[in-house]
Write a protein that holds these residues in place. Structure first.
Motif, mmCIF file in Angstrom:
data_model
loop_
_atom_site.group_PDB
_atom_site.id
_atom_site.type_symbol
_atom_site.label_atom_id
_atom_site.label_comp_id
_atom_site.label_asym_id
_atom_site.label_seq_id
_atom_site.Cartn_x
_atom_site.Cartn_y
_atom_site.Cartn_z
ATOM 1 N N MET A 1 1.299 -0.948 -0.047
ATOM 2 C CA MET A 1 0.121 -0.225 -0.352
ATOM 3 C C MET A 1 1.057 1.045 -0.279
ATOM 4 S SD MET A 1 -3.286 0.520 2.036
ATOM 5 C CE MET A 1 -3.778 2.285 3.010
ATOM 6 N N ALA A 2 2.256 1.524 0.955
ATOM 7 C CA ALA A 2 2.528 2.676 0.673
ATOM 8 C C ALA A 2 4.261 2.395 0.099
ATOM 9 C CB ALA A 2 2.658 3.136 1.371
ATOM 10 N N THR A 3 4.344 2.865 -0.126
ATOM 11 C CA THR A 3 6.328 2.789 -0.817
ATOM 12 C C THR A 3 6.365 4.102 -0.323
ATOM 13 O OG1 THR A 3 5.294 4.359 -2.867
ATOM 14 C CG2 THR A 3 5.583 1.565 -2.554
ATOM 15 N N SER A 47 -6.308 -5.524 1.759
ATOM 16 C CA SER A 47 -5.412 -5.473 1.536
ATOM 17 C C SER A 47 -4.859 -6.786 1.476
ATOM 18 C CB SER A 47 -4.701 -4.880 2.086
ATOM 19 O OG SER A 47 -3.125 -4.113 1.592
ATOM 20 N N ASP A 48 -4.208 -7.233 0.986
ATOM 21 C CA ASP A 48 -2.827 -8.628 0.875
ATOM 22 C C ASP A 48 -1.514 -8.074 1.409
ATOM 23 O OD1 ASP A 48 -2.197 -7.398 -1.933
ATOM 24 O OD2 ASP A 48 -2.742 -9.149 -3.262
ATOM 25 N N THR A 49 -1.825 -7.224 1.897
ATOM 26 C CA THR A 49 0.046 -6.399 2.771
ATOM 27 C C THR A 49 0.115 -7.333 2.992
ATOM 28 O OG1 THR A 49 -0.902 -4.384 2.661
ATOM 29 C CG2 THR A 49 0.891 -4.817 3.100
ATOM 30 N N SER A 50 1.756 -7.765 2.619
ATOM 31 C CA SER A 50 2.439 -8.737 3.493
ATOM 32 C C SER A 50 3.109 -8.129 4.915
ATOM 33 C CB SER A 50 3.755 -9.480 2.520
ATOM 34 O OG SER A 50 4.470 -8.298 1.990
ATOM 35 N N PRO A 51 3.856 -9.208 5.946
ATOM 36 C CA PRO A 51 3.703 -9.066 6.501
ATOM 37 C C PRO A 51 5.561 -7.586 6.575
ATOM 38 C CG PRO A 51 3.345 -11.159 7.210
ATOM 39 C CD PRO A 51 3.172 -10.280 5.551
ATOM 40 N N GLU A 52 6.126 -8.490 5.296
ATOM 41 C CA GLU A 52 7.703 -7.487 5.205
ATOM 42 C C GLU A 52 7.496 -6.076 4.459
ATOM 43 O OE1 GLU A 52 6.426 -10.430 3.586
ATOM 44 O OE2 GLU A 52 7.823 -11.743 5.545
#
Length: 154
Positions: A1-3, A47-52
């Protein structure tokens, strides 16, 4: 989501609005957003944002490096920095989280689902009224252009 260098909530100009959003992320109400709380809200939004990725977001926002995001760090992150694209990418990402069926429109049902996942107690009728209030073309949905205008008016 954020870069790196992005501001995913550029439309949060008013400190009261920032505080409301912060409170949604701060699930346990301790005045800090942990990595687990950030991950939980992103997951609730679909969102499928990963833990990383969450760890990278935390590292970017947590400027005092205490392992949590406080209200000041969150507010700083949410400030509009007039980035090159004016936050269009982040607005599109936010829109896509609400547009669950990816048809380019947000329905009252989709809005209802997301708000309920976030713990808001609202009815379909409430969501229909919210949609109607920003539905410029009268089709019963919020398209991306209407969403941008709505966020620009905050």
């Amino acid at each position: 989501m954020a870069t790196e260098g992005s501001k995913p909530c550029v439309y949060l100009q008013d400190m009261e609005e920032v505080k409301k959003v912060f409170a949604r992320f701060d699930a346990n109400g301790d005045g800090m957003i942990s990595g687990d709380e950030l991950y939980g809200v992103l997951k609730a939004l679909g969102s499928d944002t990963s833990p990383e990725e969450v760890a990278r977001m935390m590292a970017e926002i947590d400027t005092d490096k205490d392992g949590c995001i406080n209200i000041d760090e969150f507010a700083d992150f949410c400030k509009n920095d007039d980035s090159v694209d004016g936050g269009a990418k982040e607005l599109k990402e936010a829109f896509d989280l609400y547009d669950q069926d990816h048809n380019g429109r947000i329905s009252a049902t989709e809005l209802h689902q997301i708000l309920n996942r976030l713990g808001q107690n609202c009815t379909i009728q409430d969501c229909t009224r919210m949609i109607t209030s920003v539905d410029v073309n009268g089709d019963g949905y919020v398209c991306f252009e209407e969403f941008k205008k709505m966020m620009g008016n905050r």
